[in-house]
Design a protein around this motif. Structure first.
Motif, short mmCIF file in Angstrom:
data_model
loop_
_atom_site.label_atom_id
_atom_site.label_comp_id
_atom_site.label_asym_id
_atom_site.label_seq_id
_atom_site.Cartn_x
_atom_site.Cartn_y
_atom_site.Cartn_z
N SER A 1 47.06 29.67 43.54
CA SER A 1 48.04 30.22 44.72
C SER A 1 47.18 30.29 46.35
N THR A 2 47.76 29.19 47.17
CA THR A 2 46.71 29.66 48.09
C THR A 2 46.85 31.36 48.84
N CYS A 3 47.93 32.26 48.01
CA CYS A 3 47.51 33.92 48.87
C CYS A 3 47.03 34.20 47.14
N THR A 4 46.56 35.61 47.39
CA THR A 4 45.39 35.87 46.99
C THR A 4 46.61 37.53 46.02
N ILE A 5 46.05 37.73 44.58
CA ILE A 5 46.56 38.16 43.94
C ILE A 5 47.55 39.49 44.50
N GLU A 6 46.17 40.29 45.11
CA GLU A 6 46.67 41.12 46.30
C GLU A 6 47.88 41.44 46.71
N GLU A 7 48.08 40.35 47.57
CA GLU A 7 49.08 40.02 48.88
C GLU A 7 49.79 39.72 48.63
N VAL A 8 50.18 38.74 47.28
CA VAL A 8 51.62 38.76 46.31
C VAL A 8 51.71 40.35 46.32
N ALA A 9 51.13 40.84 45.39
CA ALA A 9 51.59 41.95 45.25
C ALA A 9 51.38 42.92 45.49
N ALA A 10 51.11 43.31 46.93
CA ALA A 10 51.76 43.87 48.04
C ALA A 10 52.88 43.33 48.98
N SER A 11 53.48 42.59 48.69
CA SER A 11 54.71 41.65 48.96
C SER A 11 55.78 42.17 49.15
N CYS A 12 56.59 42.55 47.75
CA CYS A 12 57.01 42.98 47.02
C CYS A 12 57.21 43.96 45.65
N ASN A 13 57.74 44.17 45.43
CA ASN A 13 58.29 44.96 44.65
C ASN A 13 58.35 44.48 42.90
N ALA A 14 59.52 43.47 43.25
CA ALA A 14 59.55 42.53 41.95
C ALA A 14 58.83 42.68 41.07
N VAL A 15 59.16 42.10 39.58
CA VAL A 15 58.59 41.63 38.53
C VAL A 15 57.49 40.42 38.72
N ARG A 16 56.69 40.51 38.93
CA ARG A 16 55.86 39.23 38.85
C ARG A 16 55.16 38.43 37.29
N PHE A 17 54.71 37.38 37.04
CA PHE A 17 53.59 37.30 36.17
C PHE A 17 52.83 36.07 36.49
N PHE A 18 51.21 36.14 36.35
CA PHE A 18 50.62 35.72 36.69
C PHE A 18 49.82 34.70 35.44
N GLN A 19 50.15 32.95 36.17
CA GLN A 19 49.92 32.52 35.42
C GLN A 19 48.11 32.15 35.44
N LEU A 20 47.69 31.20 33.98
CA LEU A 20 45.80 30.80 33.72
C LEU A 20 46.05 30.02 33.40
N TYR A 21 44.83 29.12 33.49
CA TYR A 21 44.53 28.64 32.14
C TYR A 21 43.49 28.50 31.63
N VAL A 22 43.10 27.80 30.25
CA VAL A 22 42.08 28.55 29.55
C VAL A 22 40.97 27.74 29.88
N PHE A 23 39.76 28.56 30.55
CA PHE A 23 38.67 28.72 30.99
C PHE A 23 38.06 28.70 29.15
N LYS A 24 36.42 27.42 29.95
CA LYS A 24 35.72 27.36 28.98
C LYS A 24 34.62 29.10 28.32
N ARG A 25 34.57 29.01 29.82
CA ARG A 25 33.94 31.04 30.79
C ARG A 25 34.76 31.94 30.38
N ARG A 26 34.86 32.13 28.72
CA ARG A 26 36.11 33.39 28.72
C ARG A 26 36.21 34.48 29.75
N GLU A 27 35.32 35.48 30.54
CA GLU A 27 34.82 36.03 31.42
C GLU A 27 35.72 35.97 32.96
N VAL A 28 35.25 34.76 32.62
CA VAL A 28 36.57 34.38 34.02
C VAL A 28 37.97 34.51 33.71
N SER A 29 37.98 34.60 32.62
CA SER A 29 39.44 34.22 32.35
C SER A 29 40.20 35.88 32.41
N ALA A 30 39.04 36.74 31.37
CA ALA A 30 39.08 38.34 31.07
C ALA A 30 39.22 39.26 32.38
#
Ligand SMILES: Cc1cc2nc3c(=O)[nH]c(=O)nc-3n(C[C@H](O)[C@H](O)[C@H](O)COP(=O)(O)O)c2cc1C
Length: 173
Positions: free
Chosen positions: A111-140
Motif C-alpha cells: 500500500s502507498t498509505c500506511t496501515i494507520e492512515e487507512v485505519a483512521a479513514s473509516c470504521n469499515a471492516v478491513r482485512f490486511f494482505q501479507l506475504y510469507v517472508f523468510k524473516r518470520r519476525e517481519v510477518s509477526a
C-alpha cells in the motif's frame, strides 16, 4: 468535462486518458502472454443472469457474511498495490469507498498509505494482505500492527515464490 461512464468498462478508457503510460500498464497488465488475464474476463462473460418473472421482488437482499462479517453483496476489494499512482488519496479513498458500499477492503502489503492512515479513514471492516517472508519476525510485526489498528483478518498471499513476468512493466523500466 469528461462525461460520466455509462458502462463500467469505460472507466478503463478514462484511466488510459489520464494516467502516465507506466502506471496504466501496471494496473492493466498481466504476466507473460496474459492468457490468465484474458480467461478471467471470459469467465465472467460465461455467467448468465437468468431473469425470473412474476415473482415477488419487493425485498431483494444480496447480503452475505464472510468470516462472520456481514457485507452488502458477495463482492469485496482484492488487495492491489500502490493506489496513489492513480490518485493522491490512494488506499484511504479506496477504504472509504468500501465502507460506503458496506463491503470489505483487503489492504495490500504494498500500500502507498500506511496501515494507520487507512485505519483512521473509516470504521469499515478491513482485512490486511501479507506475504510469507523468510524473516518470520517481519510477518509477526505486520500482523501485530494490523491487529492494533483494527484489521480483522490476514489474507495470506502464497503464490509469490516467483513473481509473474509482467512484460509491460519490463518494457517501461
Ligand atoms: C494492479 C494489481 C496489483 C495487485 N497487487 C496485489 C498485491 O499487492 N497483493 C496481492 O496479494 N495481490 C495483488 N494483486 C492480485 C489481486 O489481488 C488478484 O488476486 C488478482 O488480480 C486476480 O483477481 P482478478 O482476476 O479479479 O483480477 C494485484 C493485482 C493487480 C491487477
Amino acid at each position: 468535462m469528461v462525461s460520466e461512464p455509462v458502462n463500467v468498462n469505460e472507466f478503463q478508457e478514462l484511466a488510459r486518458g489520464v494516467l502516465p503510460k507506466m502506471y496504466y500498464d501496471f494496473y492493466t497488465g498481466g504476466a507473460e502472454d496474459q492468457h490468465t488475464l484474458k480467461q478471467n474476463v471470459e469467465a465472467f462473460q460465461r455467467i448468465m443472469l437468468r431473469p425470473r418473472v412474476l415473482v415477488d421482488v419487493s425485498r431483494i437482499d444480496m447480503a452475505t457474511t464472510l468470516l462472520g462479517f456481514k457485507i452488502s453483496a458477495p463482492i469485496m476489494i482484492a488487495p492491489t498495490a500502490m493506489h496513489q499512482l492513480a490518485h493522491p488519496e490512494g488506499e484511504v479513498a479506496t477504504a472509504r469507498a468500501a465502507a460506503a458500499c458496506n463491503t470489505i477492503m483487503v489492504l495490500s502489503f504494498s500500500s502507498t498509505c500506511t496501515i494507520e492512515e487507512v485505519a483512521a479513514s473509516c470504521n469499515a471492516v478491513r482485512f490486511f494482505q501479507l506475504y510469507v517472508f523468510k524473516r518470520r519476525e517481519v510477518s509477526a510485526q505486520l500482523v501485530q500492527r494490523a491487529e492494533r489498528n483494527g484489521f480483522k483478518a490476514i489474507v495470506l498471499t502464497i503464490d509469490t515464490p516467483r513473481l509473474g513476468r509482467r512484460e509491460a512493466d519490463i518494457r517501461n523500466k
